[in-house]
Structures are given as C-alpha cells and as structure tokens.
Design a protein around this motif. Structure first.
Motif, PDB file in Angstrom:
ATOM      1  N   LEU A 108       0.820  -1.209   0.000  1.00  0.00           N
ATOM      2  CA  LEU A 108       0.000   0.000   0.000  1.00  0.00           C
ATOM      3  C   LEU A 108       0.855   1.260   0.000  1.00  0.00           C
ATOM      4  N   VAL A 109       1.912   1.272   0.783  1.00  0.00           N
ATOM      5  CA  VAL A 109       2.801   2.443   0.816  1.00  0.00           C
ATOM      6  C   VAL A 109       3.433   2.662  -0.554  1.00  0.00           C
ATOM      7  N   PHE A 110       3.870   1.608  -1.183  1.00  0.00           N
ATOM      8  CA  PHE A 110       4.460   1.700  -2.520  1.00  0.00           C
ATOM      9  C   PHE A 110       3.470   2.313  -3.500  1.00  0.00           C
ATOM     10  N   ARG A 111       2.250   1.784  -3.524  1.00  0.00           N
ATOM     11  CA  ARG A 111       1.241   2.243  -4.469  1.00  0.00           C
ATOM     12  C   ARG A 111       0.834   3.689  -4.222  1.00  0.00           C
ATOM     13  N   TYR A 112       0.568   4.037  -2.962  1.00  0.00           N
ATOM     14  CA  TYR A 112       0.125   5.398  -2.678  1.00  0.00           C
ATOM     15  C   TYR A 112       1.252   6.415  -2.829  1.00  0.00           C
ATOM     16  N   SER A 113       2.489   6.019  -2.598  1.00  0.00           N
ATOM     17  CA  SER A 113       3.610   6.927  -2.840  1.00  0.00           C
ATOM     18  C   SER A 113       3.701   7.270  -4.324  1.00  0.00           C
ATOM     19  N   ARG A 114       3.549   6.268  -5.166  1.00  0.00           N
ATOM     20  CA  ARG A 114       3.586   6.506  -6.618  1.00  0.00           C
ATOM     21  C   ARG A 114       2.378   7.320  -7.081  1.00  0.00           C
ATOM     22  N   ALA A 115       1.208   6.996  -6.546  1.00  0.00           N
ATOM     23  CA  ALA A 115      -0.002   7.724  -6.952  1.00  0.00           C
ATOM     24  C   ALA A 115       0.087   9.193  -6.548  1.00  0.00           C
ATOM     25  N   ILE A 116       0.538   9.460  -5.334  1.00  0.00           N
ATOM     26  CA  ILE A 116       0.690  10.850  -4.879  1.00  0.00           C
ATOM     27  C   ILE A 116       1.705  11.581  -5.752  1.00  0.00           C
ATOM     28  N   MET A 117       2.800  10.921  -6.065  1.00  0.00           N
ATOM     29  CA  MET A 117       3.820  11.525  -6.929  1.00  0.00           C
ATOM     30  C   MET A 117       3.226  11.871  -8.298  1.00  0.00           C
ATOM     31  N   LEU A 118       2.471  10.951  -8.866  1.00  0.00           N
ATOM     32  CA  LEU A 118       1.875  11.185 -10.179  1.00  0.00           C
ATOM     33  C   LEU A 118       0.838  12.303 -10.133  1.00  0.00           C
ATOM     34  N   TYR A 119       0.011  12.317  -9.104  1.00  0.00           N
ATOM     35  CA  TYR A 119      -1.021  13.353  -9.000  1.00  0.00           C
ATOM     36  C   TYR A 119      -0.417  14.739  -8.756  1.00  0.00           C
ATOM     37  N   LEU A 120       0.611  14.822  -7.927  1.00  0.00           N
ATOM     38  CA  LEU A 120       1.178  16.126  -7.601  1.00  0.00           C
ATOM     39  C   LEU A 120       2.158  16.650  -8.648  1.00  0.00           C
ATOM     40  N   PHE A 121       2.958  15.764  -9.233  1.00  0.00           N
ATOM     41  CA  PHE A 121       4.046  16.209 -10.096  1.00  0.00           C
ATOM     42  C   PHE A 121       4.009  15.638 -11.510  1.00  0.00           C
ATOM     43  N   GLY A 122       2.956  14.928 -11.869  1.00  0.00           N
ATOM     44  CA  GLY A 122       2.870  14.285 -13.183  1.00  0.00           C
ATOM     45  C   GLY A 122       2.525  15.209 -14.323  1.00  0.00           C
ATOM     46  N   GLY A 123       2.105  16.438 -14.027  1.00  0.00           N
ATOM     47  CA  GLY A 123       1.842  17.415 -15.069  1.00  0.00           C
ATOM     48  C   GLY A 123       0.493  17.283 -15.747  1.00  0.00           C
ATOM     49  N   THR A 124      -0.413  16.520 -15.168  1.00  0.00           N
ATOM     50  CA  THR A 124      -1.743  16.396 -15.752  1.00  0.00           C
ATOM     51  C   THR A 124      -2.797  16.565 -14.664  1.00  0.00           C
ATOM     52  N   ARG A 125      -3.948  17.038 -15.056  1.00  0.00           N
ATOM     53  CA  ARG A 125      -5.048  17.256 -14.114  1.00  0.00           C
ATOM     54  C   ARG A 125      -6.304  16.591 -14.662  1.00  0.00           C
ATOM     55  N   TYR A 126      -7.269  16.402 -13.799  1.00  0.00           N
ATOM     56  CA  TYR A 126      -8.539  15.806 -14.199  1.00  0.00           C
ATOM     57  C   TYR A 126      -9.221  16.679 -15.240  1.00  0.00           C
ATOM     58  N   ASP A 127      -9.712  16.045 -16.275  1.00  0.00           N
ATOM     59  CA  ASP A 127     -10.393  16.745 -17.351  1.00  0.00           C
ATOM     60  C   ASP A 127     -11.794  16.154 -17.486  1.00  0.00           C
ATOM     61  N   PRO A 128     -12.801  16.774 -16.830  1.00  0.00           N
ATOM     62  CA  PRO A 128     -14.155  16.204 -16.887  1.00  0.00           C
ATOM     63  C   PRO A 128     -14.744  16.210 -18.294  1.00  0.00           C
ATOM     64  N   ALA A 129     -14.267  17.083 -19.145  1.00  0.00           N
ATOM     65  CA  ALA A 129     -14.779  17.131 -20.514  1.00  0.00           C
ATOM     66  C   ALA A 129     -14.156  16.040 -21.393  1.00  0.00           C
ATOM     67  N   TRP A 130     -13.142  15.356 -20.893  1.00  0.00           N
ATOM     68  CA  TRP A 130     -12.470  14.332 -21.691  1.00  0.00           C
ATOM     69  C   TRP A 130     -13.436  13.238 -22.102  1.00  0.00           C
ATOM     70  N   ALA A 131     -14.280  12.777 -21.184  1.00  0.00           N
ATOM     71  CA  ALA A 131     -15.233  11.718 -21.489  1.00  0.00           C
ATOM     72  C   ALA A 131     -16.235  12.163 -22.547  1.00  0.00           C
ATOM     73  N   ALA A 132     -16.656  13.437 -22.486  1.00  0.00           N
ATOM     74  CA  ALA A 132     -17.590  13.950 -23.476  1.00  0.00           C
ATOM     75  C   ALA A 132     -16.934  14.005 -24.863  1.00  0.00           C
ATOM     76  N   ARG A 133     -15.672  14.416 -24.908  1.00  0.00           N
ATOM     77  CA  ARG A 133     -14.960  14.455 -26.198  1.00  0.00           C
ATOM     78  C   ARG A 133     -14.755  13.063 -26.747  1.00  0.00           C
ATOM     79  N   ARG A 134     -14.493  12.108 -25.856  1.00  0.00           N
ATOM     80  CA  ARG A 134     -14.243  10.716 -26.262  1.00  0.00           C
ATOM     81  C   ARG A 134     -15.512  10.073 -26.810  1.00  0.00           C
ATOM     82  N   ALA A 135     -16.668  10.443 -26.254  1.00  0.00           N
ATOM     83  CA  ALA A 135     -17.933   9.837 -26.658  1.00  0.00           C
ATOM     84  C   ALA A 135     -18.350  10.264 -28.073  1.00  0.00           C
ATOM     85  N   ARG A 136     -17.874  11.395 -28.524  1.00  0.00           N
ATOM     86  CA  ARG A 136     -18.265  11.897 -29.867  1.00  0.00           C
ATOM     87  C   ARG A 136     -17.708  11.061 -30.980  1.00  0.00           C
TER      88      ARG A 136
END
Length: 136
Positions: A108-136
């Motif tokens: 669990l520590v391994f997984r959450y350390s990587r997830a936190i790293m990706l969320y904070l420093f991965g350079g991407t953010r949640y895009d709620p419109a992504w699903a709408a664009r994908r559905a078209r």
C-alpha cells in the motif's frame, strides 16, 4: 472496457481509488495489492485515455521521499501507541512491531507513494470534458 470504471469526480477520491489522474477511470496498477509478486506492476499508459503513467525516465525516484514520510509516520504512531498502551515496553517490542507493520503495509505504501507523486508532479489534471470528447 474492463479496465474502466465510472469516472470519479473528486481528485482526492480518485487518488484513494488509485485511478488515472486525467480520466479518473483507468487503474494505475495492473494487479491487486495482495498479489505479492506483481503488486508493483503499472501499465505504461492508462487503458482508458492513454495518459502516460511515467512522464519521464526516473520519475518515480521522487516517490521515495513520500514513502519515507509514510515510514516516519508509521514509526511515530506505532511508538506512541506502544508507549501509552503497553506502558513503555522493551526496545525489542518497538522494533518488532514497527518491522511487522512496515512489512505488511509495503504494497500500500508503494502504491500510494507513486499515486501521490503522479497526482502532484505528473503534469496532468482531471479533465471532466475528456469523457464527453471521447464519446463523440
């Protein structure tokens, strides 16, 4: 798709569920944390939105610092609990308790350390419109 789940609107809840930071649907890890031989395996990219999970080579070396924070927290909490609940036991009890809890929480520590790293420093953010664009 079997790898996709319903999108999670909250980034905090998506992180806790170990989902992709962009679509909040794809799983960050390929296998269960209980699979002790494969709990570290991550796909190269999100199976839903193709977001890369390793923005640059060596990206997850920074997750070691986050893991260290989890370890310090574990040592402190276990030490305080043992001190007050068992009236300051012998040193070997502290060492054994911390070692056992650290080993059991490693996946669990391994997984959450990587997830936190990706969320904070991965350079991407949640895009709620992504699903709408994908559905078209």
């Amino acid at each position: 798709m079997s790898a996709a789940a319903a999108p999670i609107e909250s980034s905090s809840l998506a992180l806790l569920a170990l989902r992709c930071p962009r679509c909040h649907q794809g799983k960050l890890f390929s296998h269960s944390a209980l699979n002790l031989t494969k709990f570290t395996e991550m796909p190269a990219e999100c199976p839903v939105c193709s977001q890369t999970f390793e923005p640059e080579p060596g990206f997850y070396f920074g997750a070691m610092y986050i893991s260290f924070g989890f370890a310090v927290g574990t040592f402190a909490v276990v030490g305080i609990l043992l001190y007050y609940l068992f009236d300051n036991p012998d040193t070997w009890v502290y060492v054994a308790a911390v070692a056992i809890i650290t080993l059991l929480s490693t996946p669990l520590v391994f997984r959450y350390s990587r997830a936190i790293m990706l969320y904070l420093f991965g350079g991407t953010r949640y895009d709620p419109a992504w699903a709408a664009r994908r559905a078209r």
